[in-house]
Design a protein around this motif. Structure first.
Motif, PDB file in Angstrom:
ATOM      1  N   ASP A 152       0.826  -1.211   0.000  1.00  0.00           N
ATOM      2  CA  ASP A 152       0.000   0.000   0.000  1.00  0.00           C
ATOM      3  C   ASP A 152       0.862   1.263   0.000  1.00  0.00           C
ATOM      4  OD1 ASP A 152      -2.413  -1.401  -0.073  1.00  0.00           O
ATOM      5  OD2 ASP A 152      -2.530  -1.509   2.112  1.00  0.00           O
ATOM      6  N   ALA A 153       1.938   1.255   0.783  1.00  0.00           N
ATOM      7  CA  ALA A 153       2.847   2.411   0.798  1.00  0.00           C
ATOM      8  C   ALA A 153       3.480   2.595  -0.584  1.00  0.00           C
ATOM      9  CB  ALA A 153       3.920   2.217   1.865  1.00  0.00           C
ATOM     10  N   LEU A 154       3.881   1.500  -1.205  1.00  0.00           N
ATOM     11  CA  LEU A 154       4.491   1.584  -2.536  1.00  0.00           C
ATOM     12  C   LEU A 154       3.513   2.124  -3.570  1.00  0.00           C
ATOM     13  CD1 LEU A 154       6.483  -1.758  -2.559  1.00  0.00           C
ATOM     14  CD2 LEU A 154       7.413   0.566  -2.368  1.00  0.00           C
ATOM     15  N   LEU A 155       2.261   1.741  -3.454  1.00  0.00           N
ATOM     16  CA  LEU A 155       1.259   2.238  -4.398  1.00  0.00           C
ATOM     17  C   LEU A 155       1.030   3.735  -4.213  1.00  0.00           C
ATOM     18  CD1 LEU A 155      -1.212  -0.778  -4.436  1.00  0.00           C
ATOM     19  CD2 LEU A 155       0.569  -0.182  -6.102  1.00  0.00           C
ATOM     20  N   GLN A 156       1.154   4.221  -2.983  1.00  0.00           N
ATOM     21  CA  GLN A 156       1.080   5.673  -2.752  1.00  0.00           C
ATOM     22  C   GLN A 156       2.236   6.380  -3.447  1.00  0.00           C
ATOM     23  OE1 GLN A 156       0.626   6.887   1.379  1.00  0.00           O
ATOM     24  NE2 GLN A 156      -0.631   5.073   1.791  1.00  0.00           N
ATOM     25  N   VAL A 157       3.418   5.782  -3.357  1.00  0.00           N
ATOM     26  CA  VAL A 157       4.591   6.347  -4.035  1.00  0.00           C
ATOM     27  C   VAL A 157       4.347   6.384  -5.540  1.00  0.00           C
ATOM     28  CG1 VAL A 157       7.036   5.977  -4.600  1.00  0.00           C
ATOM     29  CG2 VAL A 157       6.222   5.617  -2.243  1.00  0.00           C
ATOM     30  N   LYS A 158       3.869   5.286  -6.068  1.00  0.00           N
ATOM     31  CA  LYS A 158       3.646   5.180  -7.519  1.00  0.00           C
ATOM     32  C   LYS A 158       2.621   6.218  -7.994  1.00  0.00           C
ATOM     33  CE  LYS A 158       2.595   1.670 -10.994  1.00  0.00           C
ATOM     34  NZ  LYS A 158       2.265   0.255 -11.213  1.00  0.00           N
ATOM     35  N   ARG A 159       1.541   6.371  -7.242  1.00  0.00           N
ATOM     36  CA  ARG A 159       0.477   7.321  -7.614  1.00  0.00           C
ATOM     37  C   ARG A 159       0.905   8.780  -7.485  1.00  0.00           C
ATOM     38  NH1 ARG A 159      -2.767   3.889  -4.674  1.00  0.00           N
ATOM     39  NH2 ARG A 159      -2.567   5.205  -2.846  1.00  0.00           N
ATOM     40  N   ASN A 160       1.586   9.099  -6.405  1.00  0.00           N
ATOM     41  CA  ASN A 160       1.816  10.498  -6.069  1.00  0.00           C
ATOM     42  C   ASN A 160       3.194  11.040  -6.421  1.00  0.00           C
ATOM     43  OD1 ASN A 160      -0.805  10.774  -4.885  1.00  0.00           O
ATOM     44  ND2 ASN A 160      -0.037   9.636  -3.128  1.00  0.00           N
ATOM     45  N   TYR A 161       4.166  10.159  -6.649  1.00  0.00           N
ATOM     46  CA  TYR A 161       5.522  10.647  -6.865  1.00  0.00           C
ATOM     47  C   TYR A 161       6.186  10.083  -8.111  1.00  0.00           C
ATOM     48  CZ  TYR A 161       4.786  12.405  -2.227  1.00  0.00           C
ATOM     49  OH  TYR A 161       4.259  13.069  -1.153  1.00  0.00           O
ATOM     50  N   ALA A 162       5.574   9.121  -8.733  1.00  0.00           N
ATOM     51  CA  ALA A 162       6.095   8.531  -9.972  1.00  0.00           C
ATOM     52  C   ALA A 162       7.534   8.058  -9.835  1.00  0.00           C
ATOM     53  CB  ALA A 162       5.943   9.508 -11.137  1.00  0.00           C
ATOM     54  N   LEU A 163       7.913   7.615  -8.643  1.00  0.00           N
ATOM     55  CA  LEU A 163       9.235   7.025  -8.441  1.00  0.00           C
ATOM     56  C   LEU A 163       9.135   5.525  -8.685  1.00  0.00           C
ATOM     57  CD1 LEU A 163      10.225   8.827  -5.125  1.00  0.00           C
ATOM     58  CD2 LEU A 163      11.244   9.195  -7.376  1.00  0.00           C
ATOM     59  N   PRO A 164      10.212   4.904  -9.139  1.00  0.00           N
ATOM     60  CA  PRO A 164      10.176   3.449  -9.303  1.00  0.00           C
ATOM     61  C   PRO A 164      10.021   2.772  -7.940  1.00  0.00           C
ATOM     62  CG  PRO A 164      12.369   4.309  -9.788  1.00  0.00           C
ATOM     63  CD  PRO A 164      11.493   5.482  -9.528  1.00  0.00           C
ATOM     64  N   ILE A 165       9.271   1.673  -7.947  1.00  0.00           N
ATOM     65  CA  ILE A 165       9.015   0.955  -6.700  1.00  0.00           C
ATOM     66  C   ILE A 165       9.450  -0.497  -6.803  1.00  0.00           C
ATOM     67  CG2 ILE A 165       7.129   2.458  -5.936  1.00  0.00           C
ATOM     68  CD1 ILE A 165       5.159   0.267  -6.952  1.00  0.00           C
ATOM     69  N   GLY A 166       9.868  -1.028  -5.661  1.00  0.00           N
ATOM     70  CA  GLY A 166      10.245  -2.431  -5.562  1.00  0.00           C
ATOM     71  C   GLY A 166       9.515  -3.062  -4.396  1.00  0.00           C
ATOM     72  N   TRP A 167       8.689  -4.020  -4.693  1.00  0.00           N
ATOM     73  CA  TRP A 167       7.926  -4.707  -3.659  1.00  0.00           C
ATOM     74  C   TRP A 167       8.742  -5.887  -3.140  1.00  0.00           C
ATOM     75  CZ3 TRP A 167       3.232  -8.346  -4.544  1.00  0.00           C
ATOM     76  CH2 TRP A 167       2.629  -8.652  -3.320  1.00  0.00           C
ATOM     77  N   VAL A 168       8.994  -5.904  -1.840  1.00  0.00           N
ATOM     78  CA  VAL A 168       9.706  -7.006  -1.202  1.00  0.00           C
ATOM     79  C   VAL A 168       8.652  -8.018  -0.775  1.00  0.00           C
ATOM     80  CG1 VAL A 168      11.352  -7.688   0.574  1.00  0.00           C
ATOM     81  CG2 VAL A 168      11.428  -5.360  -0.353  1.00  0.00           C
ATOM     82  N   LEU A 169       8.707  -9.200  -1.365  1.00  0.00           N
ATOM     83  CA  LEU A 169       7.689 -10.210  -1.102  1.00  0.00           C
ATOM     84  C   LEU A 169       7.866 -10.852   0.269  1.00  0.00           C
ATOM     85  CD1 LEU A 169       7.677 -12.049  -4.553  1.00  0.00           C
ATOM     86  CD2 LEU A 169       6.166 -10.200  -3.799  1.00  0.00           C
ATOM     87  N   SER A 170       6.766 -10.944   0.995  1.00  0.00           N
ATOM     88  CA  SER A 170       6.766 -11.689   2.259  1.00  0.00           C
ATOM     89  C   SER A 170       6.696 -13.174   1.976  1.00  0.00           C
ATOM     90  CB  SER A 170       5.573 -11.283   3.120  1.00  0.00           C
ATOM     91  OG  SER A 170       5.667  -9.935   3.473  1.00  0.00           O
ATOM     92  N   GLU A 171       6.074 -13.486   0.839  1.00  0.00           N
ATOM     93  CA  GLU A 171       5.949 -14.884   0.425  1.00  0.00           C
ATOM     94  C   GLU A 171       5.855 -14.949  -1.092  1.00  0.00           C
ATOM     95  OE1 GLU A 171       2.380 -16.208   2.366  1.00  0.00           O
ATOM     96  OE2 GLU A 171       1.095 -15.215   0.920  1.00  0.00           O
ATOM     97  N   TYR A 172       6.322 -16.038  -1.643  1.00  0.00           N
ATOM     98  CA  TYR A 172       6.244 -16.302  -3.074  1.00  0.00           C
ATOM     99  C   TYR A 172       5.022 -17.193  -3.252  1.00  0.00           C
ATOM    100  CZ  TYR A 172       7.999 -17.466  -7.782  1.00  0.00           C
ATOM    101  OH  TYR A 172       8.157 -17.623  -9.143  1.00  0.00           O
ATOM    102  N   SER A 173       3.879 -16.553  -3.501  1.00  0.00           N
ATOM    103  CA  SER A 173       2.605 -17.278  -3.530  1.00  0.00           C
ATOM    104  C   SER A 173       1.762 -16.815  -4.712  1.00  0.00           C
ATOM    105  CB  SER A 173       1.841 -17.015  -2.226  1.00  0.00           C
ATOM    106  OG  SER A 173       1.463 -15.639  -2.154  1.00  0.00           O
ATOM    107  N   LEU A 174       0.703 -17.556  -4.970  1.00  0.00           N
ATOM    108  CA  LEU A 174      -0.229 -17.182  -6.037  1.00  0.00           C
ATOM    109  C   LEU A 174      -0.830 -15.804  -5.758  1.00  0.00           C
ATOM    110  CD1 LEU A 174      -1.709 -17.832  -8.640  1.00  0.00           C
ATOM    111  CD2 LEU A 174      -3.406 -19.088  -7.289  1.00  0.00           C
ATOM    112  N   GLU A 175      -1.157 -15.533  -4.503  1.00  0.00           N
ATOM    113  CA  GLU A 175      -1.720 -14.225  -4.149  1.00  0.00           C
ATOM    114  C   GLU A 175      -0.722 -13.106  -4.444  1.00  0.00           C
ATOM    115  OE1 GLU A 175      -3.476 -11.692  -0.359  1.00  0.00           O
ATOM    116  OE2 GLU A 175      -2.863 -13.770  -0.051  1.00  0.00           O
ATOM    117  N   SER A 176       0.553 -13.314  -4.087  1.00  0.00           N
ATOM    118  CA  SER A 176       1.579 -12.308  -4.373  1.00  0.00           C
ATOM    119  C   SER A 176       1.743 -12.110  -5.878  1.00  0.00           C
ATOM    120  CB  SER A 176       2.916 -12.720  -3.756  1.00  0.00           C
ATOM    121  OG  SER A 176       2.826 -12.748  -2.356  1.00  0.00           O
TER     122      SER A 176
END
Length: 130
Positions: free
Chosen positions: A28-52
């Motif tokens: 959610d924090a990364l999506l705020q960055v993407k929407r409001n600041y157009a900076l590149p984002i990197g999501w650190v996965l808590s798990e490697y799953s179908l949901e992720s």
């Protein structure tokens, strides 16, 4: 609040915006960055799953970060997408070579000297068939 932290971090990084990627476990924090600041984002996965995987496909981060211990132990390819894979906690050249063959773009290690030493011995490198 998350919104306040995101705003403060992004404002502080404005001068070096072309040199940074904002990474977090908090999508959610990364999506705020993407929407409001157009900076590149990197999501650190808590798990490697179908949901992720589904969340990554929906939100298209620039990078996916994953601890290699969270990946399936088989040799399956990493999920394809518009992102670049960054795999961390790599400890030897065999792991590095295998991860690159699976689709990793970037590797992180706390064993830099060891890996550099292993790389300096071409005869010890595993062969990859393309």
């Amino acid at each position: 609040s998350t919104e306040l932290v995101v705003r403060q971090v992004c404002e502080e990084l404005r001068a070096v915006a072309t040199q940074v990627v904002i990474i977090s476990f908090d999508l959610d924090a990364l999506l705020q960055v993407k929407r409001n600041y157009a900076l590149p984002i990197g999501w650190v996965l808590s798990e490697y799953s179908l949901e992720s995987k589904q969340l990554a496909e929906t939100h298209s981060p620039n990078f996916l970060f994953c601890n290699q211990d969270k990946l399936p132990v088989d040799s399956s390819l990493l999920w394809p997408g518009l992102w670049r894979w960054a795999i961390y906690e790599v400890t030897n050249i065999n792991e590095a070579t295998t991860l690159m063959a699976r689709g990793a773009h970037l590797l992180e290690t706390m064993q830099v000297s060891k890996l550099l030493h292993e790389l300096s011995k071409p005869s010890s490198l595993p062969r990859i068939n393309s």
